[in-house]
Design a protein around this motif. Sequence first.
Motif, PDB file in Angstrom:
ATOM      1  N   SER A 251       0.868  -1.179   0.000  1.00  0.00           N
ATOM      2  CA  SER A 251       0.000   0.000   0.000  1.00  0.00           C
ATOM      3  C   SER A 251       0.901   1.223   0.000  1.00  0.00           C
ATOM      4  O   SER A 251       1.207   1.797   1.031  1.00  0.00           O
ATOM      5  CB  SER A 251      -0.905  -0.015   1.228  1.00  0.00           C
ATOM      6  OG  SER A 251      -0.125  -0.303   2.368  1.00  0.00           O
ATOM      7  N   VAL A 252       1.350   1.525  -1.224  1.00  0.00           N
ATOM      8  CA  VAL A 252       2.271   2.647  -1.380  1.00  0.00           C
ATOM      9  C   VAL A 252       1.458   3.886  -1.743  1.00  0.00           C
ATOM     10  O   VAL A 252       0.664   3.839  -2.682  1.00  0.00           O
ATOM     11  CB  VAL A 252       3.301   2.345  -2.485  1.00  0.00           C
ATOM     12  CG1 VAL A 252       4.267   3.489  -2.647  1.00  0.00           C
ATOM     13  CG2 VAL A 252       4.042   1.050  -2.182  1.00  0.00           C
ATOM     14  N   GLU A 285       7.060  -3.415 -12.092  1.00  0.00           N
ATOM     15  CA  GLU A 285       6.510  -3.525 -10.744  1.00  0.00           C
ATOM     16  C   GLU A 285       7.327  -2.645  -9.799  1.00  0.00           C
ATOM     17  O   GLU A 285       8.461  -2.293 -10.108  1.00  0.00           O
ATOM     18  CB  GLU A 285       6.573  -4.988 -10.266  1.00  0.00           C
ATOM     19  CG  GLU A 285       5.869  -5.942 -11.197  1.00  0.00           C
ATOM     20  CD  GLU A 285       5.998  -7.400 -10.779  1.00  0.00           C
ATOM     21  OE1 GLU A 285       5.204  -8.202 -11.264  1.00  0.00           O
ATOM     22  OE2 GLU A 285       6.885  -7.731  -9.977  1.00  0.00           O
ATOM     23  N   LEU A 286       6.722  -2.333  -8.653  1.00  0.00           N
ATOM     24  CA  LEU A 286       7.471  -1.607  -7.627  1.00  0.00           C
ATOM     25  C   LEU A 286       8.153  -2.619  -6.713  1.00  0.00           C
ATOM     26  O   LEU A 286       7.538  -3.583  -6.285  1.00  0.00           O
ATOM     27  CB  LEU A 286       6.537  -0.721  -6.801  1.00  0.00           C
ATOM     28  CG  LEU A 286       6.192   0.655  -7.363  1.00  0.00           C
ATOM     29  CD1 LEU A 286       5.345   1.414  -6.367  1.00  0.00           C
ATOM     30  CD2 LEU A 286       7.458   1.435  -7.695  1.00  0.00           C
ATOM     31  N   ASP A 287       9.417  -2.384  -6.407  1.00  0.00           N
ATOM     32  CA  ASP A 287      10.166  -3.312  -5.564  1.00  0.00           C
ATOM     33  C   ASP A 287      10.683  -2.580  -4.331  1.00  0.00           C
ATOM     34  O   ASP A 287      11.158  -1.444  -4.435  1.00  0.00           O
ATOM     35  CB  ASP A 287      11.355  -3.883  -6.363  1.00  0.00           C
ATOM     36  CG  ASP A 287      12.269  -4.713  -5.484  1.00  0.00           C
ATOM     37  OD1 ASP A 287      11.786  -5.715  -4.921  1.00  0.00           O
ATOM     38  OD2 ASP A 287      13.460  -4.343  -5.354  1.00  0.00           O
ATOM     39  N   HIS A 288      10.578  -3.220  -3.176  1.00  0.00           N
ATOM     40  CA  HIS A 288      11.196  -2.691  -1.954  1.00  0.00           C
ATOM     41  C   HIS A 288      12.653  -3.124  -1.925  1.00  0.00           C
ATOM     42  O   HIS A 288      12.930  -4.317  -1.892  1.00  0.00           O
ATOM     43  CB  HIS A 288      10.497  -3.236  -0.701  1.00  0.00           C
ATOM     44  CG  HIS A 288       9.116  -2.697  -0.510  1.00  0.00           C
ATOM     45  ND1 HIS A 288       8.061  -3.012  -1.339  1.00  0.00           N
ATOM     46  CD2 HIS A 288       8.614  -1.838   0.424  1.00  0.00           C
ATOM     47  CE1 HIS A 288       6.971  -2.393  -0.925  1.00  0.00           C
ATOM     48  NE2 HIS A 288       7.275  -1.666   0.144  1.00  0.00           N
ATOM     49  N   ARG A 294      10.820  -7.545   5.928  1.00  0.00           N
ATOM     50  CA  ARG A 294      11.833  -7.310   6.967  1.00  0.00           C
ATOM     51  C   ARG A 294      11.830  -5.861   7.420  1.00  0.00           C
ATOM     52  O   ARG A 294      12.864  -5.335   7.844  1.00  0.00           O
ATOM     53  CB  ARG A 294      13.212  -7.712   6.447  1.00  0.00           C
ATOM     54  CG  ARG A 294      13.279  -9.211   6.184  1.00  0.00           C
ATOM     55  CD  ARG A 294      14.598  -9.658   5.654  1.00  0.00           C
ATOM     56  NE  ARG A 294      14.532 -11.070   5.276  1.00  0.00           N
ATOM     57  CZ  ARG A 294      15.372 -11.674   4.451  1.00  0.00           C
ATOM     58  NH1 ARG A 294      16.358 -10.964   3.901  1.00  0.00           N
ATOM     59  NH2 ARG A 294      15.253 -12.941   4.176  1.00  0.00           N
ATOM     60  N   GLY A 295      10.711  -5.226   7.246  1.00  0.00           N
ATOM     61  CA  GLY A 295      10.542  -3.886   7.796  1.00  0.00           C
ATOM     62  C   GLY A 295      10.912  -2.766   6.852  1.00  0.00           C
ATOM     63  O   GLY A 295      10.965  -1.598   7.272  1.00  0.00           O
ATOM     64  N   GLY A 296      11.193  -3.088   5.584  1.00  0.00           N
ATOM     65  CA  GLY A 296      11.514  -2.041   4.617  1.00  0.00           C
ATOM     66  C   GLY A 296      10.318  -1.136   4.402  1.00  0.00           C
ATOM     67  O   GLY A 296       9.212  -1.612   4.156  1.00  0.00           O
ATOM     68  N   ASN A 302      13.319   3.773  -0.566  1.00  0.00           N
ATOM     69  CA  ASN A 302      13.387   2.318  -0.482  1.00  0.00           C
ATOM     70  C   ASN A 302      12.659   1.627  -1.633  1.00  0.00           C
ATOM     71  O   ASN A 302      12.600   0.411  -1.687  1.00  0.00           O
ATOM     72  CB  ASN A 302      12.814   1.842   0.860  1.00  0.00           C
ATOM     73  CG  ASN A 302      13.137   0.385   1.106  1.00  0.00           C
ATOM     74  OD1 ASN A 302      14.271  -0.050   0.891  1.00  0.00           O
ATOM     75  ND2 ASN A 302      12.148  -0.400   1.516  1.00  0.00           N
ATOM     76  N   LEU A 303      12.119   2.393  -2.568  1.00  0.00           N
ATOM     77  CA  LEU A 303      11.377   1.776  -3.668  1.00  0.00           C
ATOM     78  C   LEU A 303      12.114   2.006  -4.980  1.00  0.00           C
ATOM     79  O   LEU A 303      12.807   3.003  -5.152  1.00  0.00           O
ATOM     80  CB  LEU A 303       9.965   2.363  -3.765  1.00  0.00           C
ATOM     81  CG  LEU A 303       9.015   1.964  -2.642  1.00  0.00           C
ATOM     82  CD1 LEU A 303       7.771   2.836  -2.682  1.00  0.00           C
ATOM     83  CD2 LEU A 303       8.637   0.495  -2.746  1.00  0.00           C
ATOM     84  N   ARG A 304      11.956   1.040  -5.867  1.00  0.00           N
ATOM     85  CA  ARG A 304      12.508   1.202  -7.207  1.00  0.00           C
ATOM     86  C   ARG A 304      11.621   0.432  -8.174  1.00  0.00           C
ATOM     87  O   ARG A 304      10.848  -0.450  -7.761  1.00  0.00           O
ATOM     88  CB  ARG A 304      13.944   0.667  -7.271  1.00  0.00           C
ATOM     89  CG  ARG A 304      14.012  -0.810  -6.968  1.00  0.00           C
ATOM     90  CD  ARG A 304      15.426  -1.350  -7.032  1.00  0.00           C
ATOM     91  NE  ARG A 304      15.458  -2.703  -6.432  1.00  0.00           N
ATOM     92  CZ  ARG A 304      16.515  -3.467  -6.407  1.00  0.00           C
ATOM     93  NH1 ARG A 304      17.656  -3.064  -6.921  1.00  0.00           N
ATOM     94  NH2 ARG A 304      16.458  -4.679  -5.853  1.00  0.00           N
ATOM     95  N   ILE A 305      11.758   0.754  -9.450  1.00  0.00           N
ATOM     96  CA  ILE A 305      10.993   0.046 -10.473  1.00  0.00           C
ATOM     97  C   ILE A 305      11.836  -1.112 -10.986  1.00  0.00           C
ATOM     98  O   ILE A 305      13.003  -0.947 -11.326  1.00  0.00           O
ATOM     99  CB  ILE A 305      10.628   0.992 -11.635  1.00  0.00           C
ATOM    100  CG1 ILE A 305       9.631   2.031 -11.149  1.00  0.00           C
ATOM    101  CG2 ILE A 305      10.067   0.213 -12.809  1.00  0.00           C
ATOM    102  CD1 ILE A 305       9.299   3.066 -12.189  1.00  0.00           C
TER     103      ILE A 305
END
Length: 345
Positions: A251-252, A285-288, A294-296, A302-305
């Motif tokens: 839920s970004v 997609e969005l990646d943590h 693990r709490g990211g 902290n997000l990237r495509i």
Amino acid sequence: MDTTTARAFSSRLADLLSREQAAMADFLAALADFDQRRLWEPLGYTSLWLYLHRELGLSKGTAHFRVVAAGLVARFPEVEAALRDGRLCITSVVELAKVLTVENQAEVLPRFFHRSKQEAQAVVAELRPREVVPRREVMTAIPVRPVELAIPLPPTADEAHASSTSTPTPTPRPAIEPLTADLRRLHVTVSRRFLEKLEAAKDALSHARPGAEAEAILEAGLDLILAQQAKRRAQVKRPRKVESPVEAPASVPAEVRRAVWTRDGGRCQWPMDSGEICGSTHRLELDHVHPKARGGPATEENLRILCEPHNKLAAWLAYGERWMGRYLKVRGLAQDAGSVRWPGS
Ligand SMILES: [Zn+2]
């Protein structure tokens, strides 16, 4: 990942490739010599092409390519050098032969470097545009058994008797045919349903664009698709739901998604071994970076495509082989990953 093994393999492949290119150049130089001395004659052949086809067992098309290339190599030493170091590809040589002359070689030859056959055709069309390009809209019925008619046949042995260098090109007509620098002819097979829709679209646009041709109608349709896509991208859809118990849909916040999208230029950011990024624009997609499980946090930092395959790989690296192996087996992907051992697993 085992980068050392991959690098070693890659340099072995590069070595084999350069040997293949050198062998091809050697073969063509020897073939040009053989042809100039007409040594196929005492062997009973009426042309170099027939010799290559019958004696050396090359297919008709392959023999044709070699004949044309040997002819060029005999006249232009630069062509041999370019084939030898891989700048020139044997499949584009037939196109090059149509336009290369002693006068223009310094300018024309480099334009064929690293070109595919189709790109080479485009260069030829640019250098030698067809004088009058008819804008055609042709509808043809497809014959019940079309294959034999649609593709120009390679030369027969009899045709090849005539000359060793003027055999017709034995390749099928491409779907896209370059006509001039800008114009292409596109051959598309469509259903009757498609034609009915095209007619309906023409009618719908008859006020805005009276008498519009098929190209204008189709381009307007493509513009609509692209505009819709751009709008959707700007909103950045929520990442595709990954079917796993760990990577639940994030839920970004919308403004974070937009910021990440803009920063990453709508491209997969996976770092390649070459130092570049993947850059894919497909199934993003969005990646943590620091895993969510693990709490990211769901922050811009902290997000990237990532593209879907690289997102899967990132999850693999983050969660280890045991868990992902089970997951991939369920998805029928275990074969791809079977022998790979990631560090830390
Ligand atoms: Zn990627």
